[in-house]
Write a protein that holds these residues in place. Sequence first.
Motif, PDB file in Angstrom:
ATOM      1  N   GLY A  13       0.810  -1.203   0.000  1.00  0.00           N
ATOM      2  CA  GLY A  13       0.000   0.000   0.000  1.00  0.00           C
ATOM      3  C   GLY A  13       0.842   1.251   0.000  1.00  0.00           C
ATOM      4  O   GLY A  13       2.067   1.204   0.146  1.00  0.00           O
ATOM      5  N   LEU A  14       0.155   2.349  -0.188  1.00  0.00           N
ATOM      6  CA  LEU A  14       0.762   3.672  -0.232  1.00  0.00           C
ATOM      7  C   LEU A  14       0.575   4.323   1.137  1.00  0.00           C
ATOM      8  O   LEU A  14      -0.548   4.371   1.649  1.00  0.00           O
ATOM      9  CB  LEU A  14       0.061   4.511  -1.301  1.00  0.00           C
ATOM     10  N   PHE A  52      -5.171   0.204   4.072  1.00  0.00           N
ATOM     11  CA  PHE A  52      -6.503   0.351   3.450  1.00  0.00           C
ATOM     12  C   PHE A  52      -6.415   0.875   2.019  1.00  0.00           C
ATOM     13  O   PHE A  52      -7.405   1.342   1.461  1.00  0.00           O
ATOM     14  CB  PHE A  52      -7.377   1.282   4.302  1.00  0.00           C
ATOM     15  N   SER A  53      -5.218   0.786   1.413  1.00  0.00           N
ATOM     16  CA  SER A  53      -5.019   1.362   0.074  1.00  0.00           C
ATOM     17  C   SER A  53      -6.019   0.832  -0.942  1.00  0.00           C
ATOM     18  O   SER A  53      -6.577   1.597  -1.735  1.00  0.00           O
ATOM     19  CB  SER A  53      -3.597   1.093  -0.412  1.00  0.00           C
ATOM     20  N   ALA A  54      -6.275  -0.468  -0.934  1.00  0.00           N
ATOM     21  CA  ALA A  54      -7.231  -1.034  -1.895  1.00  0.00           C
ATOM     22  C   ALA A  54      -8.645  -0.600  -1.541  1.00  0.00           C
ATOM     23  O   ALA A  54      -9.470  -0.332  -2.410  1.00  0.00           O
ATOM     24  CB  ALA A  54      -7.133  -2.560  -1.926  1.00  0.00           C
ATOM     25  N   HIS A  82       5.568   6.804   0.802  1.00  0.00           N
ATOM     26  CA  HIS A  82       6.317   5.592   0.467  1.00  0.00           C
ATOM     27  C   HIS A  82       5.351   4.448   0.227  1.00  0.00           C
ATOM     28  O   HIS A  82       4.237   4.441   0.747  1.00  0.00           O
ATOM     29  CB  HIS A  82       7.344   5.234   1.549  1.00  0.00           C
ATOM     30  N   PHE A  83       5.786   3.532  -0.605  1.00  0.00           N
ATOM     31  CA  PHE A  83       5.066   2.283  -0.791  1.00  0.00           C
ATOM     32  C   PHE A  83       5.726   1.219   0.079  1.00  0.00           C
ATOM     33  O   PHE A  83       6.961   1.147   0.149  1.00  0.00           O
ATOM     34  CB  PHE A  83       5.170   1.802  -2.243  1.00  0.00           C
ATOM     35  N   TYR A  95      -1.893   3.147  -7.314  1.00  0.00           N
ATOM     36  CA  TYR A  95      -1.516   4.557  -7.128  1.00  0.00           C
ATOM     37  C   TYR A  95      -0.273   4.943  -7.933  1.00  0.00           C
ATOM     38  O   TYR A  95       0.247   6.051  -7.767  1.00  0.00           O
ATOM     39  CB  TYR A  95      -1.243   4.830  -5.639  1.00  0.00           C
ATOM     40  N   ASP A  96       0.219   4.040  -8.776  1.00  0.00           N
ATOM     41  CA  ASP A  96       1.476   4.285  -9.495  1.00  0.00           C
ATOM     42  C   ASP A  96       1.532   5.635 -10.222  1.00  0.00           C
ATOM     43  O   ASP A  96       2.574   6.299 -10.211  1.00  0.00           O
ATOM     44  CB  ASP A  96       1.765   3.158 -10.496  1.00  0.00           C
TER      45      ASP A  96
END
Length: 203
Positions: free
Chosen positions: A80-81, A93-95, A127-128, A164-165
């Motif tokens: 995640g981000l 919770f990124s997704a 950061h990832f 999020y790329d």
Amino acid sequence: MTAHHRKLAPGRLVIASHNEGKVREIRELLAPFGIEPVSAGSLGLPEPDETGTTFIANAELKARAAADLSGLPALADDSGLCVEALGGEPGIFSARWAGETKEFGLAMQLVEDNLGKLGPDVGRDAHFICALSICWPDGHIESFEGRVDGTLVWPPRGDKGFGYDPMFQPWHHDVTFGEMDPAAKHAMSHRADAFRKLVAAVL
């Protein structure tokens, strides 16, 4: 983490992800090792509820569920981000920020809107994180975590990568992960960092 690493034998390995972008990246990273990746989706394995409070906990939960159901070793990724100014959100919770339909355009807008509420001078460091867990059918599990730092751009740029790329520009680069050639991303991403650690330990 055990001091003694178990080696992964060539053969079938379940990739415990229903995210095609992730499956594709992991398949490319595994290609040199004689591992034959099969996705959880192709085996009809359900997605477990991600109830962990850390990336590693969620990766382990997914790997364990897939190994149990398939009888094969399973590799799961939780990533995640993490945006510094947002206290590390969206993080695990990124997704979820992308909603039921996994609309990452909306998720990126949400990140941007939340940063906007903090004023024009808000820091854009992010950061990832990627946690990789590999679980064998007997329950033996090993986990590895990787990270890449960067800054958030707006508007998003590029249509390569996923998630999020397009809004993440790694430090010392002038392109986003969304604009970067996949091979270049593989060389330096959070997933590649975790993968290097996994390869050194189990392959």
